[in-house]
Design a protein around this motif. Sequence first.
Motif: not given
Length: 722
Positions: A47-61, A175-185
């Motif tokens: 079964s094919p497995q798909y992977r996607s990535e979200t990146r978050i920059l930690i900086e003072p805002r 695979a794309a929705a879950i990293p984006n949802a984690m970043a938003n939460v």
Amino acid sequence: MSGVARDQDVDIDLGQLVRAVWARRLRILTITLVGAGVAFAGAKIMSPQYRSETRILIEPRAPAFASTQQINDASAGPLMDELNIASQVQLLQSADLLKKVINDLKLYNLPEFDDAASGSAMSSILVKLHLKKNPLENPPEERVIDAFVERLQVYQVPGSRVIGINFTSKDPKLAAAIPNAMANVYLSTQSGAKLDSNSEATRWLEPEIEGLRRKVSEAEKKVAEYRTSHGLLQTNGTTTFPAQQLNDISAELTRVRGDKANAEARAQAVRNALSSGEAFDTLPDIMSSQAIQRLKGTESGLQSQISDLQTSLLNNHPRLKSLRAQLSDIRTQIRQETQKILASIENESKVADLRASELERQSETVQATSARAGEDEVGLNALEREANAQRQLLETYLVRYREAASRADSNSSPADARIVSKAVEPVDPYFPKVVPIVVVAAVATLIMSAIVIMLTELFSGRALRPTDAAPEAIEAEAVVEEKHVPQAAPIVAAARKPIQPSMLTVVADEEDTIEDAEAAEEAPEDENEFSVAAVADYLTGSRAPLAIAISPTGDNGSAATVSLTRMLADAGHRVILIDMTGSGYPTELMAEDQAALGVTDLLCGEAAFGDTIHGDRFSDAHLIPQGQSDVRRAMRGVDRLSLLLDALAAAYDLVVVECGSADVAGVSRLTRSRDVEIILSLPEVEETIFVALMTEFQAAGYERVVLMSGGEGAEQTLGRAA
């Protein structure tokens, strides 16, 4: 082992291994294709497995309306710490955050994450027997979290403050929705934490500010009452009235004393001028008097008249007497006027003295008053310090309260992180990669098949050969393989007698070759004292660092020099030959590549020093070939060759330079020293040529001249090399 005695030392025959693999190439190819096909089928079944990535920059805002100081304070906080970034990685993997993402996306409804929902017959039996807890009794997010964590990867990008969130799923959209949802939460959680902190700060600051306001008012009231009761009135905000009065009196006293000293000095100057009879018309006080100026003008006029009349009248003339009397009267008036000025200056000094005395009395009175005021100021300062401390604390609390109140809105407190790269729906599966899997499987199958065949050959003994053969047989084997080395033919043809037909017939029969080689070894050595072997022994004993070979008869002499070099190398000496001949015959005999870089390329600057040194084909000797560059241009820099020879002499036991049919003048350009070995390579000794050459070299200062006539020793050496 076939063909090998049991007590005989053996070695691995690499050639036999290669031949065995090549003979079974079709079988290996078939097995390789089968392995590649199996890998292809297996990769397609997975079964094919798909992977996607979200990146978050930690900086003072900070909010858009924040001041520069607030932004600088935020940027100088702990967000730059490496441990803080690692803490944020752990926060992204916390159970609370994962449960919120699972609930938001309702992942517990997907069979990919909740295998317990469908269940299995074995699992149902174990549950009924109370051997296993019913997984459906757990909350849905608890059942999903283990499968969720297995597909999740959160890591810090090395050397940065960026956090990557990877997720693998069978569904590319998921695979794309879950990293984006984690970043938003994560961002909303961080922002909510800031809001909670600001709200708590405002609730705590409100009663504190009210209490401080009362304390500040009471402290300022005490300061005012104390100042009034003790008469500590301020003149300019910081100085009291007695202190200001004392400062004014001190300044005035200093000025009056200066006036007094100035007046006394002026009076003394006038007195000195009057008592000594010197001219006093240069003193400022006298010259500033208008009366003195008028009298000085009259005096000058009378002196002018007297000077004019003395030229025409006698000294006792009434006119002159009258003018002299007037001049004396004017001078008396000037002196009297000067006395008046002196008296005026003395009066100024007396007045200044009286004024100073009065100011001193006033200063003493004010000092006593100021001393009492200083004692009272001690208590006043204490009250003022308390009031200032309360006021500063109140101002600080007010600033903090305003900042916290302004960030009560959700949009005013951004999280100290931002998304720099959102996950996108992948097109190609992450696993399996069909092409790499097939290629790796094919290569592995190919290698394993070859290894199995080689191991079979080794264990069967077909790839082993004995190693205790006599040295004579090895030399004979080299002679047998002479037909496979056509490059060696020029050596044999030039440096020995013509090959007899009986010597060529040994190629067909290995045993005859071995017997001939043994017979050659048992033959007595050449007793010619000018043979190649004799010259080699001489050079070994003399330990000469440099030998220059001259071949008047051409290439046959150069071939003998090659034989000498190889003989020295076979004896274990480190020896190198430099081809300086015009024909390049030593290069033809020794070099693997006839177009190799050599001495002409080095002298023309077209090759590096290390690129011109090559190995001999048939011995351990080294060679610097003739090269491919223009000989005429190279000979312009032949004077630099002496530096090359010095460097080589430091690295080798002996450096041999084959110069061909060179003369004494040419040899002299190669080396600046006469302490070298000169070898006259004459395969067939011609006494006339030898005597003439030896005479020339000895006349030029070369005392060590050796004759090398070739002979049987050279023929045998070159024959074995061939």
